[in-house]
Each structure stands twice: as C-alpha cells, then as structure tokens.
Design an enzyme around this catalytic site. Structure first.
Site, PDB file in Angstrom:
ATOM      1  N   TYR A 153      63.417  47.947 119.326  1.00 43.91           N
ATOM      2  CA  TYR A 153      62.078  47.407 119.032  1.00 43.91           C
ATOM      3  C   TYR A 153      61.171  47.487 120.264  1.00 43.91           C
ATOM      4  CZ  TYR A 153      58.129  44.474 118.373  1.00 43.91           C
ATOM      5  OH  TYR A 153      56.827  44.051 118.329  1.00 43.91           O
ATOM      6  N   ASP A 181      60.823  45.237 113.714  1.00 40.81           N
ATOM      7  CA  ASP A 181      61.414  43.902 113.876  1.00 40.81           C
ATOM      8  C   ASP A 181      61.418  43.229 112.501  1.00 40.81           C
ATOM      9  OD1 ASP A 181      58.802  43.253 113.425  1.00 40.81           O
ATOM     10  OD2 ASP A 181      58.555  41.995 115.198  1.00 40.81           O
ATOM     11  N   GLU A 210      55.389  41.971 124.872  1.00 39.10           N
ATOM     12  CA  GLU A 210      56.357  42.250 123.814  1.00 39.10           C
ATOM     13  C   GLU A 210      57.642  41.437 124.012  1.00 39.10           C
ATOM     14  OE1 GLU A 210      56.052  43.588 120.992  1.00 39.10           O
ATOM     15  OE2 GLU A 210      54.038  44.335 121.294  1.00 39.10           O
TER      16      GLU A 210
END
Ligand code: SF4
Length: 364
Positions: free
Chosen positions: A129, A147, A46
């Site tokens: 996020y 996002d 991520e």
C-alpha cells in the site's frame, strides 16, 4: 480471476477514470500534505494515515514535519524525540520503521526517495500500500494503492463478493486496480479512490446519490451497496488485567520505566506495571512484590485509584492504577527518576498518558 475479468470488461474503464478524476480534482479536500509534491512529506502522511483518521493526523503531521522537515533531519533525530512527536498516534512500530527507512534513504540514496519500486519497496515498513501510494502521488507512477477503504469501494463498483478479511482476496483487488488505474494520472486516480472511500462511499451509509461514479457501480445498480464488502469477523481480543504503580518519593520525584527495545510499544515509557493473576495474593500484594523483585523498590502502595482500559486490535488491557510512596530504592534500579515537568518530555503510550493525565499527579 475469470470472474473478475468479466466484471472489468463490463465497465467502461476509461469513462470511470474520467468521472473519478474530474470529481477528485474539483472536490478534493485541502490537506497539508497536498500542498506540495515533497515525496518525504507524502510518505510521512501515508504512514500516519494508516489506521488513523485524517482529522487526527493533521496536527501530528504539521508538528512532525516542522520538527523533522527532511529525510536528513529525521534520519539524524534522536529516537526519543521522534517517539515523543508520535505520542498518541499509536502503532509505534510505524514510526520506528519509518526512521530506519529514511536512514537507509539518507545513506544509500543521498536523501532522495528512490523511484524504483524494488528499491522503495525494500525499505523497512514499506508494504504494497505505502509503495503504491507514495510512488504514484509523488512520482506519478501507475501503481495501485490498495487498503481497506479502496477494497470497499472497488468491491462495490465491481460487485466482488469475496471476503476481504482473507489474505488471498487481496490478489483479486490488486489485479482489478492494476487494470483500472489511469496511466496518465495515477496520483489523481489513487487519491480519488481514497477520497471517495473517505467521504462518499463510506462503510455504513454510502452517499450513492452524490457519487461521481454511480453510473459505473454494480452494487448501486443491484441495490446491495450496504451488503458489500463481505468481511468476516475477527476473533475477540484477549483481555488482560494489569496493575500499575505511580511511584513518588519524599522529594516529589516520580519513577518511570522504559519498555524493552522490541515487542509491543517498544522503547516507550510507562509506570511500572505487571500482568496480574487470579490467586491467593491480591493485586496490591502482587504489585508490591513485583516492585521489590523487579526494581529493588520498597513502597507503600495505597488503595486502587481507578481502572484504565485500553483497546488494541487484538488485545484489551484493563490497568488498575495505584499510587505508591517509595521508602527505599536500590541504587542500580532500572527505573528513571524524573520530576513532574521532566516527565512531559518522555513518550508514553496512550494508556499510560491517561494515567499520567487523569490522576493529576501534581496534586498527590
Ligand atoms: S454508487 Fe454508492 S456504492 Fe457505488 S461507489 Fe458510489 S457511493 Fe459507493
């Protein structure tokens, strides 16, 4: 917010979740971070995927998790090696923050990534996020991960016309996705939205005819899918002129410089350079003076070899590249003397990698 409540009432959220999740489970791409449920690897992926395309990330992810396979391994790793493994991905503060955060996980939580939103969310570099993405994918917690891609998809589905470049708009999307997320399968829901944004509901030409949630989509029904999301233009980036010297001595050694430990591209290595000014002195003269005053180096600086352009989000660098031969170097210079081979072990930002690679330094 009233407006958004009406929009949410107008779609059948349960059917929307089912259509999205079924499609995701059927069509999801096979990606290395989806092979197991290791929270650490999900976290690394991520962080890498922020501002960077999936295809670019895959080899970096494989190499990084091979070198640093666990929280402990990354926590204990030498920062130079970590930066080297990130070389070329850009946005280096991401990896510095990640390493600080895993150090805290190792010390405070015995190497296990905490499930609590407060604990995980308070780690360095973990914003809303990353928190939502990691905790939902790794631990099935129903926390949205919003996002730019998700805002685009949701703005089209619900028909939201607020400007997504404005910080306050984020609240609308946080609220909407909190209402929409599946409590049973939050991981598949979040990844389904991300996947939809990546391969179907793309920025310029959404493939509405192939879309699994077309029946729920306001923008498709109204024929305005290409007009959303509304995103005001950013200011033009500032353009700066720099001059860099690729310095070599008689024995064939190169001299490189470590950037300061904070600020842009902190702790990365580069060729000595300065921001030049328009005025009485030429770039070459400014570079020569700078090397002498800043590093105690007297060098013959040759003709300009070319210009390297590098574009950051808010800044453009135009770097004029010169080759220089060192005549004298003060003992206590802060430049580091390295062979061409040794240079490969140091992490350079992309702009200086271009200088290092483009100019075939060996043949000088
Ligand atoms: S129907 Fe079109 S605009 Fe709507 S979510 Fe699907 S791809 Fe995006």
């Amino acid at each position: 917010m009233e407006n958004i409540v009406d929009k949410l009432i107008a779609i059948n959220i349960e059917n929307f979740q089912t259509d999205l999740i079924n499609w995701y489970e059927r069509e999801k791409r096979s990606l290395p971070w989806r092979l197991d449920q290791d929270p650490y690897k999900i976290w690394v992926s991520e962080v890498m995927l922020q501002q960077t395309r999936v295809e670019t990330v895959i080899p970096y992810f494989e190499n990084f998790t091979k070198q640093f396979p666990t929280v402990q391994a990354l926590a204990e790793a030498d920062e130079e090696k970590v930066l080297k493994a990130w070389e070329g991905l850009g946005y280096y503060s991401r990896v510095r923050n990640l390493q600080s955060a895993v150090k805290e996980v190792a010390e405070k939580y015995g190497g296990t990534i905490p499930r609590s939103t407060e604990e995980f969310g308070s780690l360095k570099g973990v914003g809303p996020y990353t928190k939502g993405a990691v905790l939902s994918i790794a631990y099935q917690l129903p926390i949205p991960a919003v996002d730019g891609n998700v805002m685009r998809v949701v703005s089209r589905i619900l028909g939201i016309w607020d400007d997504i470049a404005k910080a306050k708009t984020r609240k609308i999307f946080d609220y909407a996705t909190e209402q929409m997320i599946s409590k049973e399968k939050p991981s598949e829901f979040n990844q389904g939205l991300m996947e939809l944004g990546a391969i179907i509901c793309t920025p310029k030409s959404p493939s509405c005819m192939l879309c699994p949630v077309q029946a729920h989509c306001n923008a498709f029904a109204g024929g305005y899918e290409r007009e959303l999301p509304v995103k005001s233009k950013k200011k033009k980036p500032a353009v700066k002129s720099l001059a860099a010297a690729v310095l070599k001595d008689e024995d064939g050694n190169y001299y490189i410089h470590k950037r300061p430990s904070s600020g842009l591209l902190a702790n990365l290595w580069e060729f000595a350079n300065l921001e030049t000014e328009k005025g009485n002195k030429t770039e070459r003269e400014q570079l020569t003076d700078f090397l002498k005053d800043g590093f105690g180096v007297e060098a013959d600086i040759g003709e300009i070899q070319g210009v390297v352009e590098h574009i950051f989000t808010h800044l453009v660098w135009n770097i004029s590249v010169y080759f220089g031969t060192i005549k004298h170097c003060r003992e206590d210079t802060s430049l580091r003397k390295v062979t061409r081979e040794e240079m490969e072990r140091y992490a350079f930002p992309v702009s200086h990698q271009k200088i290092r690679n483009m100019y075939e330094l060996d043949r000088r």
